[in-house]
Design a protein around this motif. Structure first.
Motif, PDB file in Angstrom:
ATOM      1  N   ASN A   1       0.826  -1.220   0.000  1.00 29.99           N
ATOM      2  CA  ASN A   1       0.000   0.000   0.000  1.00 29.99           C
ATOM      3  C   ASN A   1       0.854   1.262   0.000  1.00 29.99           C
ATOM      4  O   ASN A   1       0.381   2.338  -0.382  1.00 29.99           O
ATOM      5  CB  ASN A   1      -0.942   0.000   1.211  1.00 29.99           C
ATOM      6  CG  ASN A   1      -0.196  -0.079   2.530  1.00 29.99           C
ATOM      7  OD1 ASN A   1       0.748  -0.841   2.679  1.00 29.99           O
ATOM      8  ND2 ASN A   1      -0.623   0.694   3.512  1.00 29.99           N
ATOM      9  N   VAL A   2       2.110   1.165   0.437  1.00 27.82           N
ATOM     10  CA  VAL A   2       2.968   2.357   0.504  1.00 27.82           C
ATOM     11  C   VAL A   2       3.544   2.745  -0.856  1.00 27.82           C
ATOM     12  O   VAL A   2       3.953   3.895  -1.047  1.00 27.82           O
ATOM     13  CB  VAL A   2       4.124   2.158   1.506  1.00 27.82           C
ATOM     14  CG1 VAL A   2       3.588   1.964   2.911  1.00 27.82           C
ATOM     15  CG2 VAL A   2       5.013   0.980   1.103  1.00 27.82           C
ATOM     16  N   PHE A   3       3.593   1.801  -1.796  1.00 24.26           N
ATOM     17  CA  PHE A   3       4.182   2.089  -3.101  1.00 24.26           C
ATOM     18  C   PHE A   3       3.329   3.123  -3.841  1.00 24.26           C
ATOM     19  O   PHE A   3       2.147   2.908  -4.090  1.00 24.26           O
ATOM     20  CB  PHE A   3       4.282   0.820  -3.953  1.00 24.26           C
ATOM     21  CG  PHE A   3       5.083  -0.285  -3.321  1.00 24.26           C
ATOM     22  CD1 PHE A   3       6.141  -0.013  -2.475  1.00 24.26           C
ATOM     23  CD2 PHE A   3       4.788  -1.616  -3.584  1.00 24.26           C
ATOM     24  CE1 PHE A   3       6.891  -1.030  -1.889  1.00 24.26           C
ATOM     25  CE2 PHE A   3       5.525  -2.647  -3.015  1.00 24.26           C
ATOM     26  CZ  PHE A   3       6.578  -2.358  -2.161  1.00 24.26           C
ATOM     27  N   GLY A   4       3.949   4.248  -4.184  1.00 24.47           N
ATOM     28  CA  GLY A   4       3.212   5.297  -4.883  1.00 24.47           C
ATOM     29  C   GLY A   4       2.449   6.211  -3.957  1.00 24.47           C
ATOM     30  O   GLY A   4       1.766   7.128  -4.402  1.00 24.47           O
ATOM     31  N   TRP A   5       2.559   5.949  -2.650  1.00 26.19           N
ATOM     32  CA  TRP A   5       1.888   6.789  -1.650  1.00 26.19           C
ATOM     33  C   TRP A   5       2.941   7.453  -0.772  1.00 26.19           C
ATOM     34  O   TRP A   5       3.326   8.589  -1.003  1.00 26.19           O
ATOM     35  CB  TRP A   5       0.913   5.935  -0.828  1.00 26.19           C
ATOM     36  CG  TRP A   5       0.197   6.658   0.282  1.00 26.19           C
ATOM     37  CD1 TRP A   5      -0.136   7.992   0.318  1.00 26.19           C
ATOM     38  CD2 TRP A   5      -0.287   6.093   1.507  1.00 26.19           C
ATOM     39  NE1 TRP A   5      -0.794   8.285   1.496  1.00 26.19           N
ATOM     40  CE2 TRP A   5      -0.894   7.146   2.237  1.00 26.19           C
ATOM     41  CE3 TRP A   5      -0.274   4.823   2.053  1.00 26.19           C
ATOM     42  CZ2 TRP A   5      -1.474   6.939   3.494  1.00 26.19           C
ATOM     43  CZ3 TRP A   5      -0.859   4.607   3.296  1.00 26.19           C
ATOM     44  CH2 TRP A   5      -1.455   5.664   4.003  1.00 26.19           C
ATOM     45  N   THR A   6       3.473   6.723   0.206  1.00 24.26           N
ATOM     46  CA  THR A   6       4.512   7.283   1.069  1.00 24.26           C
ATOM     47  C   THR A   6       5.915   6.875   0.616  1.00 24.26           C
ATOM     48  O   THR A   6       6.902   7.290   1.218  1.00 24.26           O
ATOM     49  CB  THR A   6       4.292   6.853   2.529  1.00 24.26           C
ATOM     50  OG1 THR A   6       4.081   5.439   2.581  1.00 24.26           O
ATOM     51  CG2 THR A   6       3.057   7.554   3.100  1.00 24.26           C
ATOM     52  N   ALA A   7       5.997   6.067  -0.424  1.00 22.36           N
ATOM     53  CA  ALA A   7       7.280   5.717  -1.043  1.00 22.36           C
ATOM     54  C   ALA A   7       7.146   5.917  -2.544  1.00 22.36           C
ATOM     55  O   ALA A   7       6.241   5.357  -3.168  1.00 22.36           O
ATOM     56  CB  ALA A   7       7.657   4.270  -0.730  1.00 22.36           C
ATOM     57  N   ASN A   8       8.029   6.732  -3.132  1.00 16.68           N
ATOM     58  CA  ASN A   8       7.949   6.949  -4.575  1.00 16.68           C
ATOM     59  C   ASN A   8       8.511   5.735  -5.312  1.00 16.68           C
ATOM     60  O   ASN A   8       8.941   4.747  -4.691  1.00 16.68           O
ATOM     61  CB  ASN A   8       8.674   8.237  -4.977  1.00 16.68           C
ATOM     62  CG  ASN A   8      10.165   8.217  -4.650  1.00 16.68           C
ATOM     63  OD1 ASN A   8      10.811   7.173  -4.694  1.00 16.68           O
ATOM     64  ND2 ASN A   8      10.714   9.389  -4.335  1.00 16.68           N
TER      65      ASN A   8
END
Length: 316
Positions: free
Chosen positions: A21-28
């Motif tokens: 879920n962090v990919f593209g949200w809190t991690a570029n």
């Protein structure tokens, strides 16, 4: 690293699953590639995503997580090293209607396969129930995808005990595919969404269990001391209910055990789930490479029965 089978499937997972879920949200994209590289280098192998991840970030519309995973696997040529789980049923719009109709699933899977740049999904989850589509219709859609080789196995997340039982019964009586894995929210702060009826259904039907929000959106790391410190941030909506007497008891128990073992509170919280009855592997996310330390800790030691009791009592 020792792997576990997910229910009755031939899919194997390491003791912790990476939450995409962090990919593209809190991690570029660049950060996400680095995180996945390190995750694999450590011996882990399974990534959990969904077609709506990461719609929360400004300018996103959903599917960004799958797209980054797809670009990563193509760039590294390592699709064969990964077990990929993704989901269908949520709306791309915040607050939108859920949809697990046959028509929607058959369209959504094509979008997911395109973003993931793969010809098959290892584990395809019903993300949320729409509470109206007959369970047989949903399972018929999955049957078609399995027959076509686009999906290997199916799972369910966030279904009520009634709908999960109805789905499993339909699989038996109608000869339809069976949910082999269940994904509930489960942590020291949220236990009732798994323990009880769902846990018994999973045990009776030999379903694998992969828990999400395993660190209670970061609360169990001990990083957030009080509600005032997160006022106005995106964390507030996830954590505000945890700053109470029960939350304080849980954090104190975690800290006591953490200090004794010189292991992070996150590592303790993940280990607690790993040792809980019926759980195959918890899902956990991180946006910084040094946070993988808690993953290593969680798989490298065992909580004593006294420590498990201490945590159970604090979180009850």
């Amino acid at each position: 690293m020792e792997k576990k089978l997910l229910g009755n499937t031939k899919l194997e997972t390491a003791p912790i699953i990476f939450g995409g879920n962090v990919f593209g949200w809190t991690a570029n994209e660049k950060e996400s590639f680095e995180l996945m590289d390190q995750f694999l280098d450590m011996g882990f192998n399974m990534i959990d995503s969904a077609d709506v991840y990461s719609r929360w970030a400004k300018g996103n519309s959903g599917g960004e997580s799958e797209s980054i995973i797809g670009k990563y696997m193509k760039a590294r040529g390592n699709r064969h090293k990964l077990t990929i789980a993704t989901k269908v049923g949520s709306s791309m719009q915040q607050g939108g209607d859920k949809n697990i109709s046959k028509t929607h699933i058959l369209k959504a899977v094509e979008d997911s396969l395109r973003r993931l740049q793969t010809d098959h999904i290892d584990l395809y989850f019903t993300h949320w129930d729409d509470d109206k589509t007959p369970v047989e219709e949903t399972l018929e859609a999955y049957q078609k995808l399995i027959d076509q080789g686009k999906v290997r196995y199916i799972g369910a997340s966030n279904l009520s005990p009634e709908r999960l039982k109805a789905s499993l019964e339909a699989s038996k009586t109608e000869g339809l595919p069976k949910y082999e894995v269940f994904q509930p929210e489960y942590s020291l702060m949220v236990r009732d969404k798994f323990e009880g009826d769902i846990q018994e259904i999973c045990k009776k039907n030999n379903l694998g269990v992969t828990s999400y929000f395993s660190l209670a959106s970061g609360f169990l790391t001990g990083k957030y001391d009080n509600l005032e410190g997160i006022k106005g941030t995106e964390r507030e909506q996830f954590l505000k209910e945890y700053f109470n007497d029960r939350g304080k008891k849980v954090l104190k128990a975690l800290k006591d055990i953490s200090d004794h073992h010189n292991i992070s509170q996150a590592g303790i919280a993940l280990r607690w789930i790993i040792q809980r009855p019926g759980v195959t592997a918890p899902i956990a996310s991180t946006t910084k490479p040094d946070h993988f330390k808690s993953f290593k800790e969680a798989i490298s030691f065992e909580l004593t029965s006294e420590e498990m009791t201490m945590l159970n009592n604090a979180s009850s």
